[in-house]
Design a protein around this motif. Structure first.
Motif, PDB file in Angstrom:
ATOM      1  N   ARG A 310      26.724  36.935  35.750  1.00 13.87           N
ATOM      2  CA  ARG A 310      28.084  36.484  35.456  1.00 13.87           C
ATOM      3  C   ARG A 310      28.346  36.601  33.957  1.00 13.87           C
ATOM      4  N   LEU A 311      29.388  37.313  33.619  1.00 10.45           N
ATOM      5  CA  LEU A 311      29.867  37.373  32.242  1.00 10.45           C
ATOM      6  C   LEU A 311      31.154  36.564  32.148  1.00 10.45           C
ATOM      7  N   TYR A 312      31.215  35.695  31.164  1.00  4.49           N
ATOM      8  CA  TYR A 312      32.390  34.856  30.974  1.00  4.49           C
ATOM      9  C   TYR A 312      33.389  35.538  30.037  1.00  4.49           C
ATOM     10  N   ALA A 313      34.656  35.227  30.217  1.00  5.91           N
ATOM     11  CA  ALA A 313      35.730  35.840  29.432  1.00  5.91           C
ATOM     12  C   ALA A 313      35.736  35.229  28.032  1.00  5.91           C
ATOM     13  N   THR A 314      34.768  35.665  27.232  1.00  6.62           N
ATOM     14  CA  THR A 314      34.568  35.118  25.894  1.00  6.62           C
ATOM     15  C   THR A 314      35.686  35.553  24.958  1.00  6.62           C
ATOM     16  N   PRO A 337      20.668  63.509  28.967  1.00  6.82           N
ATOM     17  CA  PRO A 337      21.781  64.417  28.669  1.00  6.82           C
ATOM     18  C   PRO A 337      22.917  64.302  29.678  1.00  6.82           C
ATOM     19  N   THR A 338      22.571  64.118  30.950  1.00  4.84           N
ATOM     20  CA  THR A 338      23.576  63.893  31.989  1.00  4.84           C
ATOM     21  C   THR A 338      23.144  62.707  32.831  1.00  4.84           C
ATOM     22  N   PHE A 339      24.075  61.861  33.186  1.00  4.36           N
ATOM     23  CA  PHE A 339      23.759  60.721  34.034  1.00  4.36           C
ATOM     24  C   PHE A 339      25.048  60.118  34.579  1.00  4.36           C
ATOM     25  N   GLN A 340      24.885  59.256  35.555  1.00  5.12           N
ATOM     26  CA  GLN A 340      26.003  58.493  36.108  1.00  5.12           C
ATOM     27  C   GLN A 340      25.620  57.024  36.153  1.00  5.12           C
ATOM     28  N   ALA A 341      26.484  56.166  35.641  1.00  6.86           N
ATOM     29  CA  ALA A 341      26.267  54.719  35.675  1.00  6.86           C
ATOM     30  C   ALA A 341      27.343  54.080  36.550  1.00  6.86           C
ATOM     31  N   THR A 342      26.935  53.241  37.479  1.00  7.38           N
ATOM     32  CA  THR A 342      27.846  52.622  38.443  1.00  7.38           C
ATOM     33  C   THR A 342      27.590  51.127  38.495  1.00  7.38           C
ATOM     34  N   THR A 343      28.652  50.353  38.591  1.00  6.25           N
ATOM     35  CA  THR A 343      28.520  48.910  38.734  1.00  6.25           C
ATOM     36  C   THR A 343      29.498  48.389  39.775  1.00  6.25           C
ATOM     37  N   GLN A 344      29.107  47.325  40.457  1.00  5.20           N
ATOM     38  CA  GLN A 344      30.004  46.586  41.343  1.00  5.20           C
ATOM     39  C   GLN A 344      30.368  45.279  40.661  1.00  5.20           C
ATOM     40  N   MET A 345      31.672  44.975  40.627  1.00  3.90           N
ATOM     41  CA  MET A 345      32.150  43.805  39.897  1.00  3.90           C
ATOM     42  C   MET A 345      33.127  43.010  40.751  1.00  3.90           C
ATOM     43  N   SER A 346      32.911  41.710  40.797  1.00  2.00           N
ATOM     44  CA  SER A 346      33.876  40.791  41.405  1.00  2.00           C
ATOM     45  C   SER A 346      34.389  39.875  40.307  1.00  2.00           C
ATOM     46  N   ALA A 347      35.628  40.089  39.916  1.00  2.04           N
ATOM     47  CA  ALA A 347      36.190  39.340  38.793  1.00  2.04           C
ATOM     48  C   ALA A 347      36.983  38.138  39.290  1.00  2.04           C
ATOM     49  N   HIS A 348      37.096  37.142  38.429  1.00  6.60           N
ATOM     50  CA  HIS A 348      37.906  35.949  38.692  1.00  6.60           C
ATOM     51  C   HIS A 348      38.693  35.679  37.411  1.00  6.60           C
ATOM     52  N   LEU A 349      39.746  36.456  37.226  1.00  3.64           N
ATOM     53  CA  LEU A 349      40.546  36.377  36.016  1.00  3.64           C
ATOM     54  C   LEU A 349      41.634  35.329  36.192  1.00  3.64           C
ATOM     55  N   THR A 350      41.705  34.395  35.265  1.00  5.67           N
ATOM     56  CA  THR A 350      42.596  33.240  35.421  1.00  5.67           C
ATOM     57  C   THR A 350      43.759  33.221  34.444  1.00  5.67           C
ATOM     58  N   THR A 351      43.650  33.996  33.364  1.00  6.08           N
ATOM     59  CA  THR A 351      44.615  33.888  32.270  1.00  6.08           C
ATOM     60  C   THR A 351      45.047  35.279  31.830  1.00  6.08           C
ATOM     61  N   THR A 457      42.007  36.663  22.803  1.00  5.51           N
ATOM     62  CA  THR A 457      42.583  35.584  22.006  1.00  5.51           C
ATOM     63  C   THR A 457      41.451  34.757  21.420  1.00  5.51           C
ATOM     64  N   ALA A 458      41.794  33.812  20.601  1.00  2.00           N
ATOM     65  CA  ALA A 458      40.795  32.900  20.039  1.00  2.00           C
ATOM     66  C   ALA A 458      40.616  31.668  20.909  1.00  2.00           C
ATOM     67  N   GLN A 459      41.331  31.600  22.026  1.00  2.00           N
ATOM     68  CA  GLN A 459      41.294  30.428  22.892  1.00  2.00           C
ATOM     69  C   GLN A 459      40.300  30.609  24.031  1.00  2.00           C
ATOM     70  N   LYS A 460      39.595  29.555  24.362  1.00  2.00           N
ATOM     71  CA  LYS A 460      38.679  29.590  25.484  1.00  2.00           C
ATOM     72  C   LYS A 460      39.457  29.558  26.791  1.00  2.00           C
ATOM     73  N   THR A 461      39.088  30.447  27.727  1.00  2.00           N
ATOM     74  CA  THR A 461      39.729  30.488  29.036  1.00  2.00           C
ATOM     75  C   THR A 461      38.660  30.375  30.120  1.00  2.00           C
ATOM     76  N   ALA A 462      39.100  30.325  31.368  1.00  2.00           N
ATOM     77  CA  ALA A 462      38.172  30.023  32.459  1.00  2.00           C
ATOM     78  C   ALA A 462      37.728  31.239  33.256  1.00  2.00           C
ATOM     79  N   GLY A 463      38.173  32.440  32.884  1.00  2.00           N
ATOM     80  CA  GLY A 463      37.851  33.622  33.666  1.00  2.00           C
ATOM     81  C   GLY A 463      36.400  34.056  33.534  1.00  2.00           C
ATOM     82  N   TYR A 464      35.973  34.846  34.524  1.00  2.00           N
ATOM     83  CA  TYR A 464      34.625  35.423  34.492  1.00  2.00           C
ATOM     84  C   TYR A 464      34.571  36.607  35.444  1.00  2.00           C
ATOM     85  N   ALA A 465      33.463  37.347  35.385  1.00  2.00           N
ATOM     86  CA  ALA A 465      33.230  38.468  36.296  1.00  2.00           C
ATOM     87  C   ALA A 465      31.763  38.480  36.684  1.00  2.00           C
TER      88      ALA A 465
END
Length: 474
Positions: A310-314, A337-351, A457-465
């Protein structure tokens, strides 16, 4: 083997191999630098050009930061904690290397920022303090301009040797210097140069002897967006000087070889490569990851959702939204030299303004991300460029509305460092978004790829992914 980290932390990766070919990351020399400014990204600053040596049962790593000074870390086990010491608070030193003479006297060789002369100090036996102000032992701006990357070698046949590249990182050559007196005068000889090969500027190398008596030389090559990639060259001694690589014309100056037999170390070891993919199922991040600044435990969690990171919306400290100023980018260097990077993300964006996604980062960067704007969700490609050493404002290149916060992001990097983003809403069917982009090198480093979640922003929010994995494939 160790390498520079600059602003990235944890810093100075420690790699291990039993045959000089198959390497894995086993640790970092430090978790954080002991200077407050590295709590924020300091691109191009931080740890420069470390050297690693083994003496009397301990491993030592010396390095400089360009503004703060000379540091040393020591340990009896390189897989465990390293004790970090500030040896001297001083600006504009670089590229230090220790040496313990036969009588036990310790020395330190270093240069000055801007690739200056070779300067030698006596040190205390424990390597924690310098005993004098230093003596200039070599400088010749005509024969060996831009001299840097100093590495003391073993004393042989009554000669002291050190290696140092000259002529510039992408255009220079590797030289060796020798003298019967550690303070000089030193003879010098170019021992490795590009010659007729495609390996430009063979640079900042070190000699290693195997248990079977073979000599090998490890150096890097500046490959732009792909960073400073590592080469291994055979080495032999002739008339008291090393010859490195191949010497087709017999002039005593070697040229890099691109293929060669593996070193003879008495047995064969299985193939291994530095770590890349991460399923985030362990209680710590994989050793391939680094942040852009001193790690903050508030940035992420590996326990908030089992099997995910979990990464928080810092908040971004500059209140601009530019990823350049975000310490909480979790990234790793381009790994092939060549590669593919893939990620699965479930975000919870609040602001409004919160965003999370996948980034390709250098002096210029782009990212594919989910953003919340005016209460709605959008899939976007964002960009920022560095022009005339000034970072331009973060801007949005394209966007489409989406109705889900669970997404799969992927980036495919080609052999010419171009890349393209794709996305999926089901993990099976991918669509392209945006154009083809060109990766750019960073400040003294290659391009990086990784994931992030922040708010501009400089404000703390509640979102995360929550990121389920990052998988790297060729």
């Amino acid at each position: 083997m160790v390498a520079s980290s600059f602003t990235c932390q944890p810093g100075i990766p420690v790699l291990h191999s039993k045959d000089l070919v198959n390497w894995t990351i086993i640790n970092y020399v430090y978790t954080t630098l002991p200077f407050d400014r590295y709590k924020q990204p300091q691109h191009g600053q931080g740890s420069w050009a470390p050297s690693i040596r083994y003496h009397n049962g301990k491993y030592y790593v010396y390095f400089c930061t360009p503004s703060e000074g000379l540091l040393m870390a020591e340990t009896t086990n390189p897989t465990k904690k390293w004790d970090l010491h500030v040896v001297k608070n001083i600006a504009n030193w670089e590229d230090p290397c220790p040496f313990w003479d036969e009588d036990g006297q310790a020395y330190l060789l270093h240069g000055k920022k801007g690739a200056g002369p070779a300067i030698l100090h006596k040190m205390s036996a424990d390597g924690r303090s310098l005993l004098d102000t230093g003596v200039l032992i070599y400088q010749n701006k005509q024969k060996q301009p831009t001299l840097e990357g100093f590495k003391f070698m073993d004393k042989r046949d009554g000669y002291y040797y050190f290696a140092a590249p000259a002529g510039g990182v992408s255009t220079g050559w590797q030289s060796v210097f020798r003298s019967k007196n550690i303070y000089g005068p030193y003879e010098d000889k170019i021992v490795l140069a590009q010659g007729k090969t495609e390996v430009n500027g063979p640079h900042q190398g070190g000699l290693v002897q195997t248990q079977t008596g073979e000599w090998w030389f490890i150096h890097f090559q500046d490959k732009g967006a792909y960073g400073r990639i590592t080469h291994l060259q055979p080495a032999v001694c002739k008339n008291g000087w090393p010859i490195i690589g191949a010497d087709p014309d017999g002039d005593g100056i070697g040229e890099p070889v691109l293929t060669y037999r593996k070193p003879n170390v008495g047995r064969t070891y299985p193939r291994a490569v530095p770590q890349t993919s991460d399923e985030f199922t362990q209680n710590s991040l994989g050793l391939q990851w680094q942040w852009q600044a001193e790690q903050n435990e508030a940035w992420y969690s590996l326990t908030a959702h089992s099997g995910q990171m979990r990464l928080y919306a810092t908040p971004v400290a500059t209140d601009t939204g530019s990823l350049v100023y975000a310490g909480n980018l979790l990234m790793q260097k381009f790994m092939a030299p060549t590669f593919q990077a893939t990620t699965q993300m479930s975000a919870h964006l609040t602001t409004n303004g919160e965003r999370a996604g996948l980034v390709v980062f250098g002096n210029d960067y782009t990212c594919i991300c989910l953003q919340k704007e005016q209460g709605a969700l959008y899939l976007t490609i964002d960009e920022a460029k560095r022009v005339n050493k000034i970072y331009q404002p973060h801007k949005q290149l394209t966007r489409i509305p989406v109705s889900t916060q669970t997404l799969w992001f992927s980036v495919r990097v080609n052999a010419d460092a171009t890349y393209r983003y794709t996305y999926s809403t089901d993990g099976k069917n991918y669509k392209s978004l945006g154009d083809q982009y060109k990766a750019d090198k960073g400040f003294w480093v290659g391009a990086k790829v990784g994931v992030f979640c922040l708010n501009p922003t400089a404000q703390k929010t509640a979102g995360y992914a929550d990121f389920d994995y990052v998988r790297v494939e060729k």
